[in-house]
Write a protein that holds these residues in place. Structure first.
Motif, PDB file in Angstrom:
ATOM      1  N   TRP A  65      35.427  49.515  46.652  1.00 26.76           N
ATOM      2  CA  TRP A  65      35.405  48.741  47.795  1.00 26.76           C
ATOM      3  C   TRP A  65      33.889  48.131  48.091  1.00 26.76           C
ATOM      4  O   TRP A  65      33.689  46.880  48.436  1.00 26.76           O
ATOM      5  CB  TRP A  65      35.939  49.540  49.041  1.00 26.76           C
ATOM      6  CG  TRP A  65      35.913  48.658  50.221  1.00 26.76           C
ATOM      7  CD1 TRP A  65      37.042  47.766  50.489  1.00 26.76           C
ATOM      8  CD2 TRP A  65      34.922  48.166  51.207  1.00 26.76           C
ATOM      9  NE1 TRP A  65      36.642  46.984  51.629  1.00 26.76           N
ATOM     10  CE2 TRP A  65      35.370  47.526  52.390  1.00 26.76           C
ATOM     11  CE3 TRP A  65      33.874  48.889  51.430  1.00 26.76           C
ATOM     12  CZ2 TRP A  65      34.799  46.926  53.243  1.00 26.76           C
ATOM     13  CZ3 TRP A  65      33.089  48.579  52.577  1.00 26.76           C
ATOM     14  CH2 TRP A  65      33.433  47.417  53.390  1.00 26.76           C
ATOM     15  N   TYR A  92      32.952  45.668  45.419  1.00 26.78           N
ATOM     16  CA  TYR A  92      33.836  44.266  45.590  1.00 26.78           C
ATOM     17  C   TYR A  92      33.078  43.540  46.945  1.00 26.78           C
ATOM     18  O   TYR A  92      33.177  42.412  46.708  1.00 26.78           O
ATOM     19  CB  TYR A  92      34.958  44.877  45.613  1.00 26.78           C
ATOM     20  CG  TYR A  92      36.224  43.769  45.903  1.00 26.78           C
ATOM     21  CD1 TYR A  92      36.700  43.010  44.642  1.00 26.78           C
ATOM     22  CD2 TYR A  92      36.737  43.198  47.268  1.00 26.78           C
ATOM     23  CE1 TYR A  92      37.828  42.037  44.678  1.00 26.78           C
ATOM     24  CE2 TYR A  92      37.779  42.167  47.207  1.00 26.78           C
ATOM     25  CZ  TYR A  92      38.148  41.633  46.117  1.00 26.78           C
ATOM     26  OH  TYR A  92      39.293  40.588  45.915  1.00 26.78           O
ATOM     27  N   SER A  93      32.973  44.110  47.902  1.00 28.91           N
ATOM     28  CA  SER A  93      32.451  43.611  49.133  1.00 28.91           C
ATOM     29  C   SER A  93      30.970  43.041  48.701  1.00 28.91           C
ATOM     30  O   SER A  93      30.832  41.758  49.348  1.00 28.91           O
ATOM     31  CB  SER A  93      32.251  44.456  50.343  1.00 28.91           C
ATOM     32  OG  SER A  93      33.666  45.223  50.537  1.00 28.91           O
ATOM     33  N   ASN A  99      31.619  39.731  47.250  1.00 27.31           N
ATOM     34  CA  ASN A  99      31.901  38.728  47.928  1.00 27.31           C
ATOM     35  C   ASN A  99      30.922  38.109  48.940  1.00 27.31           C
ATOM     36  O   ASN A  99      31.048  36.840  49.171  1.00 27.31           O
ATOM     37  CB  ASN A  99      33.165  39.095  48.821  1.00 27.31           C
ATOM     38  CG  ASN A  99      34.711  39.201  48.350  1.00 27.31           C
ATOM     39  OD1 ASN A  99      34.679  38.380  47.279  1.00 27.31           O
ATOM     40  ND2 ASN A  99      35.288  40.202  48.694  1.00 27.31           N
ATOM     41  N   ARG A 100      29.943  38.983  49.353  1.00 27.35           N
ATOM     42  CA  ARG A 100      28.891  38.483  50.050  1.00 27.35           C
ATOM     43  C   ARG A 100      27.876  37.699  49.348  1.00 27.35           C
ATOM     44  O   ARG A 100      27.383  36.901  49.863  1.00 27.35           O
ATOM     45  CB  ARG A 100      28.107  39.919  50.804  1.00 27.35           C
ATOM     46  CG  ARG A 100      28.898  40.506  51.779  1.00 27.35           C
ATOM     47  CD  ARG A 100      28.028  41.539  52.464  1.00 27.35           C
ATOM     48  NE  ARG A 100      27.338  42.367  51.513  1.00 27.35           N
ATOM     49  CZ  ARG A 100      27.847  43.451  51.406  1.00 27.35           C
ATOM     50  NH1 ARG A 100      28.946  43.889  51.683  1.00 27.35           N
ATOM     51  NH2 ARG A 100      27.017  44.595  50.618  1.00 27.35           N
ATOM     52  N   LEU A 130      28.893  35.613  46.923  1.00 29.87           N
ATOM     53  CA  LEU A 130      29.369  34.060  46.518  1.00 29.87           C
ATOM     54  C   LEU A 130      28.971  32.948  47.382  1.00 29.87           C
ATOM     55  O   LEU A 130      28.938  33.409  48.891  1.00 29.87           O
ATOM     56  CB  LEU A 130      30.825  34.127  46.635  1.00 29.87           C
ATOM     57  CG  LEU A 130      31.463  34.935  45.525  1.00 29.87           C
ATOM     58  CD1 LEU A 130      33.088  35.008  45.632  1.00 29.87           C
ATOM     59  CD2 LEU A 130      31.019  34.259  43.918  1.00 29.87           C
ATOM     60  N   SER A 171      30.002  29.378  48.943  1.00 33.68           N
ATOM     61  CA  SER A 171      30.964  28.400  49.075  1.00 33.68           C
ATOM     62  C   SER A 171      30.404  27.364  49.941  1.00 33.68           C
ATOM     63  O   SER A 171      30.118  27.688  51.302  1.00 33.68           O
ATOM     64  CB  SER A 171      32.322  28.846  49.393  1.00 33.68           C
ATOM     65  OG  SER A 171      33.367  27.952  49.588  1.00 33.68           O
ATOM     66  N   SER A 229      27.745  36.600  40.396  1.00 32.61           N
ATOM     67  CA  SER A 229      28.031  36.361  41.756  1.00 32.61           C
ATOM     68  C   SER A 229      27.076  35.795  42.669  1.00 32.61           C
ATOM     69  O   SER A 229      27.275  34.920  43.795  1.00 32.61           O
ATOM     70  CB  SER A 229      28.674  37.650  42.651  1.00 32.61           C
ATOM     71  OG  SER A 229      27.708  38.644  42.613  1.00 32.61           O
ATOM     72  N   GLU A 249      36.404  31.126  47.610  1.00 32.29           N
ATOM     73  CA  GLU A 249      35.778  31.944  48.570  1.00 32.29           C
ATOM     74  C   GLU A 249      35.719  33.432  48.213  1.00 32.29           C
ATOM     75  O   GLU A 249      34.854  34.175  48.876  1.00 32.29           O
ATOM     76  CB  GLU A 249      36.333  31.790  49.977  1.00 32.29           C
ATOM     77  CG  GLU A 249      36.335  30.403  50.574  1.00 32.29           C
ATOM     78  CD  GLU A 249      36.752  29.953  51.906  1.00 32.29           C
ATOM     79  OE1 GLU A 249      37.121  30.957  52.336  1.00 32.29           O
ATOM     80  OE2 GLU A 249      36.458  28.821  52.416  1.00 32.29           O
ATOM     81  N   THR A 250      36.493  34.206  47.477  1.00 37.98           N
ATOM     82  CA  THR A 250      36.250  35.507  47.296  1.00 37.98           C
ATOM     83  C   THR A 250      36.419  35.719  45.923  1.00 37.98           C
ATOM     84  O   THR A 250      36.929  34.979  45.028  1.00 37.98           O
ATOM     85  CB  THR A 250      37.584  36.205  48.043  1.00 37.98           C
ATOM     86  OG1 THR A 250      38.779  35.642  47.521  1.00 37.98           O
ATOM     87  CG2 THR A 250      37.583  35.950  49.518  1.00 37.98           C
ATOM     88  N   VAL A 251      35.731  37.026  45.550  1.00 35.63           N
ATOM     89  CA  VAL A 251      35.939  37.503  44.088  1.00 35.63           C
ATOM     90  C   VAL A 251      37.522  37.706  43.766  1.00 35.63           C
ATOM     91  O   VAL A 251      37.868  37.259  42.442  1.00 35.63           O
ATOM     92  CB  VAL A 251      35.387  38.667  43.824  1.00 35.63           C
ATOM     93  CG1 VAL A 251      35.616  39.477  42.723  1.00 35.63           C
ATOM     94  CG2 VAL A 251      33.852  38.494  44.124  1.00 35.63           C
ATOM     95  N   ALA A 252      38.423  38.016  44.603  1.00 37.26           N
ATOM     96  CA  ALA A 252      39.831  38.165  44.413  1.00 37.26           C
ATOM     97  C   ALA A 252      40.370  36.746  43.874  1.00 37.26           C
ATOM     98  O   ALA A 252      41.320  36.658  43.210  1.00 37.26           O
ATOM     99  CB  ALA A 252      40.705  38.827  45.636  1.00 37.26           C
TER     100      ALA A 252
END
Length: 394
Positions: free
Chosen positions: A32, A35-36, A39-40, A42, A44, A267, A275-278
């Motif tokens: 987690w 992954y977080s 995301n931070r 990235l 966009s 990243s 907007e997200t890695v997902a």
């Protein structure tokens, strides 16, 4: 990637830009916290205000999907740490542009490269600060990014091609350097020594493992290597292919720490509308049935303006490009395997533009050919490699 990939005619750009995040999630390193953090990292800047209508969505249950068109950009800003390696200030423009078309059945894909020095019309755009950027005619392709970022470049691509752009992904040079170092460097064959005293770029001939500044030198140099910007574009494709091979090798995939470092650098280095890695993982997952070795690459048909022309030093996109864009719109393959061989001097099709050095002009004229993909002779491949500063294909 195969033999032709070594000469830069095939590439797995999307593997480099997207799939590694997908693999990072799938190989157990995506806790987690990790992954977080991705995301931070990235960046966009928003969705694309389209100039052309997007096709109506089809039922994705059992039926076909819509094609996927992804704009992939390499940026030449020098203001990031470690980016100013050649003494040039850079304008923050798009140093390389590839429009990647993924077929509706997600079984195949191909990329079309648009040279940075091509003259095009630019539509009205909105700058990152909210100011309106007026439309303009006969401007260099890469200026759209410098004045309006990836969204403006996406709108410019739609104006040129009539193709709706689904996503954009821009990669900066600082992150490129970090990505190469994260996997321990990339092995590259250099046919002749590069000796560019003006920009302090020196690379000996031979096959060697490039890391850090040397990797940046290789992908950025253009003034002392064959074919100027077009040759550099081919060498960048060649390097990305080699980088993808390294990332997908057992030596990287079997080492979670190395893969995590690569994903982290990637990243931090991309700007995208996803907007997200997902979201990136989902997009990569849609391409799981595409064989990376089958992804073809082609340069949009173009030619250099002749000496004495007011646009000398720039490139003109030829009318034959219209058929290329139409192929994308109709979701047809890049090449017709049944096409008959015709006179290569007759520009009747967007078939694999031939790039060969010219004397006097800083750019290279390209003439489209119409021939089956397997009709290119070994001699042609060797000449193409030599004209673009690449080692001859094995």
């Amino acid at each position: 990637m195969g033999t032709e990939a070594g000469s830069g005619t095939r590439t797995v750009v999307l593997t480099v830009v997207v799939t590694m995040l997908f693999l990072a999630v799938g190989t157990g390193i995506a806790t987690w916290a990790f992954y977080s953090r991705l995301n931070r990292n990235l960046d966009s800047v928003g969705d694309i205000p389209h100039l052309v209508d997007e096709p109506e969505a089809k039922d994705e249950g059992q039926g076909p999907k819509q094609p996927l068109n992804i704009l992939i950009l390499g940026t030449d800003g020098r203001d990031c740490k470690g980016c100013s390696i050649d003494g040039e200030g850079g304008s923050g423009g798009s140093d390389s542009t590839i429009l990647l078309h993924v077929a509706a059945d997600r079984k195949s894909a191909y990329g079309v490269s648009i040279p940075r020095d091509a003259l095009v019309d630019r539509p009205e755009c909105t700058a990152p600060d909210g100011d309106t950027i007026p439309e303009a005619s006969d401007v260099m392709w890469n200026q759209a990014y410098s004045v309006g970022g990836p969204i403006c470049t996406a709108r410019q691509t739609e104006l040129l091609t009539g193709i709706p752009i689904d996503h954009y992904i821009a990669l900066d040079f600082a992150g490129f350097r970090g990505m190469v170092d994260a996997v321990g460097g990339v092995k590259i064959c250099i046919p002749e020594a590069i000796d560019d005293k003006e920009h302090n770029i020196f690379l000996p001939a031979g096959t060697r493992n490039l890391r850090g500044k040397q990797a940046l030198d290789y992908v950025r140099n253009r003034s002392s290597t064959p074919n100027a910007d077009l040759g550099r574009m081919r060498r960048q494709q060649y390097f990305l292919t080699a980088l993808a091979t390294k990332v997908l090798s057992a030596g990287t995939l079997a080492r979670p720490s190395r893969l995590a470092a690569f994903a982290t650098e990637l990243s931090k280095s991309i700007t995208t509308d996803v907007e997200t890695v997902a979201g990136l993982a989902e997009m990569a997952g849609e391409m799981r049935d595409v064989d990376p070795a089958s992804i073809e690459f082609e340069t949009v048909p173009n030619r250099a303006f002749p000496t004495g022309d007011p646009h000398w030093g720039r490139l003109e996109i030829l009318p034959e490009a219209e058929e290329l864009w139409q192929r994308m719109l109709e979701d047809r393959p890049l090449h017709d395997p049944a096409a008959a061989v015709t006179d290569p001097s007759s520009p009747t099709s967007p078939r694999s533009p031939k790039e060969s050095a010219t004397t006097g002009d800083p750019q290279v004229s390209t003439s489209p050919e119409k021939r089956p993909a397997d009709a290119v002779s070994p001699e042609d491949k060797e000449k193409d490699a030599a004209d673009n500063g690449l080692c001859s294909p094995a």
